[in-house]
Scaffold this active site. Structure first.
Site, PDB file in Angstrom:
ATOM      1  N   ARG A 110       0.882  -1.165   0.000  1.00 16.11           N
ATOM      2  CA  ARG A 110       0.000   0.000   0.000  1.00 16.11           C
ATOM      3  C   ARG A 110       0.921   1.217   0.000  1.00 16.11           C
ATOM      4  NH1 ARG A 110      -5.439   1.081   1.376  1.00 16.11           N
ATOM      5  NH2 ARG A 110      -5.785   3.011   2.527  1.00 16.11           N
ATOM      6  N   HIS A 137      -6.503   1.019  -7.391  1.00 11.64           N
ATOM      7  CA  HIS A 137      -6.911   0.316  -6.171  1.00 11.64           C
ATOM      8  C   HIS A 137      -7.722  -0.923  -6.579  1.00 11.64           C
ATOM      9  CE1 HIS A 137      -7.567  -0.498  -2.104  1.00 11.64           C
ATOM     10  NE2 HIS A 137      -8.245   0.558  -1.703  1.00 11.64           N
ATOM     11  N   GLN A 140      -9.920  -3.105  -4.018  1.00 17.36           N
ATOM     12  CA  GLN A 140     -11.183  -2.465  -3.676  1.00 17.36           C
ATOM     13  C   GLN A 140     -12.247  -2.773  -4.727  1.00 17.36           C
ATOM     14  OE1 GLN A 140     -12.245  -0.470  -0.937  1.00 17.36           O
ATOM     15  NE2 GLN A 140     -14.174  -0.925  -1.971  1.00 17.36           N
ATOM     16  N   ASP A 232     -16.415   8.475  -3.491  1.00 17.43           N
ATOM     17  CA  ASP A 232     -15.213   8.320  -2.675  1.00 17.43           C
ATOM     18  C   ASP A 232     -14.863   9.689  -2.109  1.00 17.43           C
ATOM     19  OD1 ASP A 232     -12.957   7.293  -1.472  1.00 17.43           O
ATOM     20  OD2 ASP A 232     -11.854   6.918  -3.316  1.00 17.43           O
ATOM     21  N   CYS A 272     -16.101   3.325  -0.904  1.00 22.74           N
ATOM     22  CA  CYS A 272     -15.010   2.430  -0.514  1.00 22.74           C
ATOM     23  C   CYS A 272     -14.528   2.683   0.913  1.00 22.74           C
ATOM     24  CB  CYS A 272     -13.858   2.536  -1.506  1.00 22.74           C
ATOM     25  SG  CYS A 272     -13.217   4.189  -1.724  1.00 22.74           S
ATOM     26  N   ARG A 300     -14.358  -7.095   0.855  1.00 21.98           N
ATOM     27  CA  ARG A 300     -12.916  -7.022   0.646  1.00 21.98           C
ATOM     28  C   ARG A 300     -12.271  -8.317   1.149  1.00 21.98           C
ATOM     29  NH1 ARG A 300     -10.212  -2.199   0.541  1.00 21.98           N
ATOM     30  NH2 ARG A 300      -8.431  -3.556   0.146  1.00 21.98           N
TER      31      ARG A 300
END
Length: 313
Positions: A110, A137, A140, A232, A272, A300
């Site tokens: 990450r 991402h 996600q 988001d 998300c 997830r």
């Protein structure tokens, strides 16, 4: 599908996988979730495997879902924060990659710069998973696809509307739509449009796969008839200095009851997370009957269990 085709592969973004492979990942996630809900975790495909989590950015869902996923699958994981490694500062990215390559079986990263992710993947022979970068991402969006499939019973034939900032999640959504042949309307201010290169490549790919990917600057038009509404945060990590400026341009894109009145009657709302309640989404919507954000967060775990099972077992 032969599961061996997944073994040892990186997962840097969805564009590295075919439509059939993504559907197989989703099918595997569905089966693992079904077994988990029955309390069945007999198979331990990661027994004896160790996965390192190298995170330059803080995380709740990504860290917890990967650590729990590895343990459910019989493996072990450990966390490396930015202070321990100092990627590209305390140690060269290449050196970090080569050392971890000798000691662990898989690596979840990450990070801020996508270039760091690519460099680690280049110098490490073990599977490298993109837990988030400034460009993509994919984990996600894999969980998002699983959620839509569960809630709507399908992926194709739905109008999906992404509202707000053209960020890394948006980039992975555009790539997913182009591979799977989805209808996706992206609505952002001109100031915060997505990468032109990613857009153009997705359009070319989408033509071959029957996708319909549209940019519409007006959120009122974009959301008309949408069955899936996605948003988001307006200022992703690393963009905090622009927060107040972004609020001015992005306020019309707030997901609220007024805007949602133009969506399909049976719409679902996705985010998300983490969410800035009262900014990109209101409390009323976040906690409302159309919100699936908590289910989305849970998925997830199941999507990543499928990913780890296929590339590491």
């Amino acid at each position: 599908m032969d599961r061996k085709r997944f073994r040892g592969r990186d997962f840097l973004d969805l564009v590295d996988y075919s439509r059939e492979e993504i559907h197989y990942l989703l099918d595997t996630a569905c089966e693992l979730k079904r077994l988990d809900m029955m309390g069945i975790r007999d198979e331990k495909p990661l027994k004896g495997k160790i996965v390192a989590l190298l995170f330059e950015k803080p995380s709740l869902r990504t860290r917890v879902s990967f650590e729990v996923a590895v343990r459910h699958l019989g493996g072990e994981s450990f966390y490396l924060g930015s202070q321990e490694v100092g990627l590209g500062q305390r140690e060269a990215v290449k050196d970090v990659a080569q050392v971890l390559d000798r000691m662990v079986d898989g690596l979840v990263i990450r990070t801020f710069a996508h270039e760091n992710l690519l460099e680690i993947a280049r110098f490490a022979s073990i599977p490298v998973i993109n837990g988030l970068s400034d460009l993509y991402h994919p984990c996600q969006v894999l969980g998002d696809l699983l959620t839509i499939q569960e809630k709507k019973g399908k992926l194709r034939g739905l109008k999906i509307c992404f509202l707000g900032d053209g960020n890394n999640v948006c980039h992975s959504w555009i790539n997913a739509a182009s591979i799977l042949g989805l209808e996706l309307v992206v609505s952002t201010p001109e100031r915060y449009r997505i990468s032109s290169q990613i857009w153009e490549e997705a359009q070319e790919r989408g033509k071959k796969n029957g996708a319909r990917i549209i940019y519409e600057v007006d959120p009122q038009k974009a959301i008309e008839g949408a069955e899936v509404v996605y948003t988001d945060v307006w200022a992703s990590m690393g963009k905090e200095a622009e927060k107040e400026e972004r609020k001015v341009f992005l306020q019309p894109y707030q997901v609220n009851s007024h805007l949602l009145s133009k969506a399909s009657p049976d719409f679902i709302v996705m985010h998300c997370m983490p969410a800035k309640r009262g900014e990109e989404i209101t409390d009323e919507v976040m906690d409302g009957p159309h919100s699936v954000v908590v289910d989305e967060a849970e998925n997830r775990l199941h999507a990543q269990k499928a990913l780890l099972t296929l590339i590491l077992s």
